[in-house]
Design a protein around this motif. Structure first.
Motif, PDB file in Angstrom:
ATOM      1  N   LYS A  49      12.147   7.491  -2.370  1.00 41.14           N
ATOM      2  CA  LYS A  49      13.602   7.592  -2.461  1.00 41.14           C
ATOM      3  C   LYS A  49      14.246   6.239  -2.759  1.00 41.14           C
ATOM      4  CE  LYS A  49      13.892  11.448   0.740  1.00 41.14           C
ATOM      5  NZ  LYS A  49      14.293  11.867   2.083  1.00 41.14           N
ATOM      6  N   THR A  50      13.863   5.215  -1.991  1.00 41.67           N
ATOM      7  CA  THR A  50      14.520   3.915  -2.118  1.00 41.67           C
ATOM      8  C   THR A  50      13.711   2.902  -2.904  1.00 41.67           C
ATOM      9  OG1 THR A  50      13.550   3.088  -0.062  1.00 41.67           O
ATOM     10  CG2 THR A  50      15.671   4.240   0.088  1.00 41.67           C
ATOM     11  N   GLY A  51      12.398   3.125  -3.016  1.00 38.97           N
ATOM     12  CA  GLY A  51      11.550   2.162  -3.704  1.00 38.97           C
ATOM     13  C   GLY A  51      11.068   1.050  -2.794  1.00 38.97           C
ATOM     14  N   ALA A  52      11.400   1.117  -1.512  1.00 40.99           N
ATOM     15  CA  ALA A  52      10.951   0.110  -0.558  1.00 40.99           C
ATOM     16  C   ALA A  52       9.441   0.209  -0.388  1.00 40.99           C
ATOM     17  CB  ALA A  52      11.648   0.324   0.786  1.00 40.99           C
ATOM     18  N   THR A  53       8.791  -0.943  -0.173  1.00 37.73           N
ATOM     19  CA  THR A  53       7.341  -0.951  -0.027  1.00 37.73           C
ATOM     20  C   THR A  53       6.952  -1.516   1.320  1.00 37.73           C
ATOM     21  OG1 THR A  53       7.186  -3.136  -1.053  1.00 37.73           O
ATOM     22  CG2 THR A  53       6.939  -1.208  -2.498  1.00 37.73           C
ATOM     23  N   TRP A  54       5.699  -1.254   1.707  1.00 37.15           N
ATOM     24  CA  TRP A  54       5.135  -1.747   2.959  1.00 37.15           C
ATOM     25  C   TRP A  54       3.660  -1.999   2.733  1.00 37.15           C
ATOM     26  CZ3 TRP A  54       2.731   1.478   7.184  1.00 37.15           C
ATOM     27  CH2 TRP A  54       2.469   0.725   8.322  1.00 37.15           C
ATOM     28  N   THR A  55       3.136  -3.093   3.264  1.00 29.67           N
ATOM     29  CA  THR A  55       1.736  -3.458   3.056  1.00 29.67           C
ATOM     30  C   THR A  55       0.789  -2.700   3.963  1.00 29.67           C
ATOM     31  OG1 THR A  55       1.869  -5.255   4.653  1.00 29.67           O
ATOM     32  CG2 THR A  55       2.339  -5.791   2.344  1.00 29.67           C
ATOM     33  N   GLY A  56       1.304  -2.110   5.020  1.00 31.32           N
ATOM     34  CA  GLY A  56       0.444  -1.444   5.988  1.00 31.32           C
ATOM     35  C   GLY A  56       0.142  -2.345   7.169  1.00 31.32           C
ATOM     36  N   ARG A  57       0.652  -3.552   7.131  1.00 27.31           N
ATOM     37  CA  ARG A  57       0.455  -4.503   8.224  1.00 27.31           C
ATOM     38  C   ARG A  57       1.739  -4.624   9.021  1.00 27.31           C
ATOM     39  NH1 ARG A  57      -2.792  -9.635   5.701  1.00 27.31           N
ATOM     40  NH2 ARG A  57      -4.599  -8.477   4.979  1.00 27.31           N
ATOM     41  N   GLY A  58       1.602  -4.914  10.298  1.00 26.60           N
ATOM     42  CA  GLY A  58       2.776  -5.108  11.136  1.00 26.60           C
ATOM     43  C   GLY A  58       3.438  -3.787  11.485  1.00 26.60           C
ATOM     44  N   ARG A  59       4.635  -3.890  12.023  1.00 27.71           N
ATOM     45  CA  ARG A  59       5.373  -2.703  12.448  1.00 27.71           C
ATOM     46  C   ARG A  59       5.789  -1.882  11.232  1.00 27.71           C
ATOM     47  NH1 ARG A  59      10.212  -3.287  16.616  1.00 27.71           N
ATOM     48  NH2 ARG A  59       8.451  -3.821  17.894  1.00 27.71           N
ATOM     49  N   LYS A  65       0.816  -1.209   0.000  1.00 27.71           N
ATOM     50  CA  LYS A  65       0.000   0.000   0.000  1.00 27.71           C
ATOM     51  C   LYS A  65       0.851   1.260   0.000  1.00 27.71           C
ATOM     52  CE  LYS A  65      -3.955  -1.921   2.419  1.00 27.71           C
ATOM     53  NZ  LYS A  65      -4.804  -1.810   3.590  1.00 27.71           N
ATOM     54  N   TYR A  66       2.046   1.168   0.557  1.00 25.95           N
ATOM     55  CA  TYR A  66       2.913   2.336   0.690  1.00 25.95           C
ATOM     56  C   TYR A  66       4.245   2.061   0.019  1.00 25.95           C
ATOM     57  CZ  TYR A  66      -0.452   3.417   4.358  1.00 25.95           C
ATOM     58  OH  TYR A  66      -1.603   3.664   5.043  1.00 25.95           O
ATOM     59  N   ALA A  67       4.826   3.102  -0.569  1.00 19.30           N
ATOM     60  CA  ALA A  67       6.140   2.979  -1.201  1.00 19.30           C
ATOM     61  C   ALA A  67       6.983   4.191  -0.852  1.00 19.30           C
ATOM     62  CB  ALA A  67       5.981   2.867  -2.710  1.00 19.30           C
TER      63      ALA A  67
END
Length: 173
Positions: free
Chosen positions: A79-89, A74-76
């Motif tokens: 700068k680095t292109g790293a992504t995060w699903t919005g779940r967990g820490r 859900k989130y990117a």
């Protein structure tokens, strides 16, 4: 002066010695295992069945692992292109950000909740929870404000309530 050939021949000799030591140790270990199996009347099939029970889960054996689904990011981080699903820490790059909408990937959370009826239900439920908790907070804040003079009066009188202070509290309420 020692030559390269002499060092390589020593290395080869030491490797042969190491292999012979390993072979002796394994043969001693296997002999002990064979003796224990004979002593307790065990076969190889008994050992394999026991080891199979004691090991971790087999792949695909658990219904829980079969129902896990991959979650789209859900989130990117631009700068680095790293992504995060919005779940967990939350990762460090988004952890302290107050407005995470800047990092939303197009068409993920906001558009998905509006288009998907299940997403709308979840969003509505979250909104109700937020309203309920804020109402409870405001009700408790009013109670605390009314109780504050009585507590101050009790502290001044050494923890004892007199008839006057309880009458004052009754009229204040």
């Amino acid at each position: 002066m020692v030559t390269l050939d002499a060092i390589q021949s020593k290395i080869a000799k030491l490797q042969k010695q190491a292999e012979s030591i390993v072979q002796k140790q394994t043969s001693v270990g296997l002999a002990k295992i064979r003796d224990l199996m004979a002593k307790h009347g065990l076969s190889l099939a008994d050992i394999e069945s026991f080891v199979g029970k004691r090991r971790g889960r087999k792949p695909g054996a658990s219904a829980k692992t079969a129902t896990k689904r991959a979650v789209a990011a859900k989130y990117a981080d631009p700068k680095t292109g790293a992504t995060w699903t919005g779940r967990g820490r939350a990762p460090l790059w988004i952890r302290d950000v107050k407005d995470r909408s800047k990092f939303l990937i197009d068409g993920s959370a906001a558009n998905g909740a509006a288009a998907n009826p299940a997403g709308r239900k979840v969003a509505a439920k979250a909104a109700r929870k937020t309203r309920a908790s804020s109402t409870a907070v405001s009700k408790n804040a009013g109670k605390r404000a009314k109780a504050a003079p009585a507590k101050k009066a009790a502290r001044k009188s050494g923890g004892r309530k007199s008839a006057a202070t309880s009458a004052q509290v009754a009229t204040a309420a």
